[in-house]
Enzyme design. Sequence first.
Site, PDB file in Angstrom:
ATOM      1  N   ASN A  89      18.674 -31.239  -6.451  1.00 23.28           N
ATOM      2  CA  ASN A  89      19.176 -30.009  -7.072  1.00 23.28           C
ATOM      3  C   ASN A  89      20.592 -29.678  -6.626  1.00 23.28           C
ATOM      4  OD1 ASN A  89      18.262 -29.418  -4.463  1.00 23.28           O
ATOM      5  ND2 ASN A  89      17.719 -27.315  -4.985  1.00 23.28           N
ATOM      6  N   ASP A 149       9.577 -26.064   2.119  1.00 24.85           N
ATOM      7  CA  ASP A 149      10.255 -25.770   0.849  1.00 24.85           C
ATOM      8  C   ASP A 149      11.602 -25.094   1.098  1.00 24.85           C
ATOM      9  OD1 ASP A 149      10.300 -26.142  -1.883  1.00 24.85           O
ATOM     10  OD2 ASP A 149       9.374 -24.221  -2.347  1.00 24.85           O
ATOM     11  N   PHE A 154      15.612 -17.659  -7.022  1.00 22.35           N
ATOM     12  CA  PHE A 154      14.393 -17.983  -6.284  1.00 22.35           C
ATOM     13  C   PHE A 154      14.753 -18.853  -5.076  1.00 22.35           C
ATOM     14  CE2 PHE A 154      12.641 -17.347 -10.609  1.00 22.35           C
ATOM     15  CZ  PHE A 154      11.570 -16.512 -10.325  1.00 22.35           C
ATOM     16  N   GLY A 155      14.029 -18.653  -3.967  1.00 22.77           N
ATOM     17  CA  GLY A 155      14.184 -19.584  -2.846  1.00 22.77           C
ATOM     18  C   GLY A 155      14.326 -18.916  -1.499  1.00 22.77           C
TER      19      GLY A 155
END
Length: 418
Positions: free
Chosen positions: A96, A306, A324-325
Amino acid sequence: MKILLKSATIVDASSKHHLKKRDVLIENGKISKIAATIPSSEKIKEIKLKNLHISQGWFDSSVSFGEPGFEERETIENGLKTAAHSGFTSVAVNANSFPITDSKGHIKFIKAKADGNAVNLYPIGALTVGSKNTDLAELFDMQNEGAISFYDYKKPIQNANLLKIALQYTQSFNGLVQSFPFEKSVATNGVVNEEANSTRLGLKGIPALSEELQIIRDLYILEYTGGKLHIPTISTKKSVALIRDAKKKGLNITCSVAIFNLVLTDNVFEGFDTNYKILPPLRTQEDVKALLKGLKDGTINGVTSDHNPIDVENKKTEFEHAHFGSIGLESCFGALNKLVGFEESVKALTGLKNAFNITSEKIEEGSTAQITLFNPDENWEFSEKDIVSTSKNAALLGTKLKGKVYGIIANNQLALNK
């Protein structure tokens, strides 16, 4: 380099020394001797730490660094430093970045940036060109260059035929396909779990159904095609049940859970803190209970941090617009150990090596030293001073944890925390 670990409790169920306190001598990257007592000398670096426990090196199947393209979030160098600090000897890095890692040239670049590091970096190649869900990327060439699986990070494979072809094609070279469990048409523009809390707070919901529908579809396709499929970061009770049934059928399926989904629930959104905005979203206590059960009975193969650094501009904003994250490497072991204890934690942090075709090195004489050093009994609270990552978007800030990492020994290098 010669290293002598003194009075270390060995945590390795595959070793005859499991749960025994031993001295361990490491010479030139290999374990040369394990005994009750080994004498030291001036030429040996002696490591004697409080309540020292050692295990096979931990593996994280899903970490994100910014480089190339988003170096302000995390460089590969600092990301690997964070991984070592957190006890991981191996990490799989998601595709990513910018540009997306979808060619053998990109794989080669990422591997070169990590060359000579104590931590082993394993690139994940994008499944589709540009992660655009249209055409398969050059999977065979990427695997030959060192990619260990293929995954469009946090993007669902919307085209069922694309997944079918990917599973059929990768069988010819034993490739591993990952499919993010997220049916976009059901999730629409949701930002948190669809439940009473989302309604009460006026936040758009992501129903559990969006995850479960995708998993049902993917399992049907896998049953038809064969091949190897990994479902990353499941989050619901029904997802656990679906994968448990698929394993009973004999399908070649593995899955992971993110540490956040084991620790937190959707009750945390009262203050609209965007650090809690992660994907899959935080679910209910009932889901957490089922995930923990699935981890303990082997349905879930392992836990991932993650780790996903996000720059402050994309986190400190309105909840609906925030990315998000969350970062997760530094807090992963302490959070997991508090939940399930150190033996189960080690199992969960090494359990995905086989699926990703990473060699497990037993703690036995003659083995290559890929070792994590830790104290499982130290209680502490995770705060910003504990963050090694460049980005500070941590969902577990303020959480009480149990178990501190001392560092790692890997690739004939010692990386100890200060």
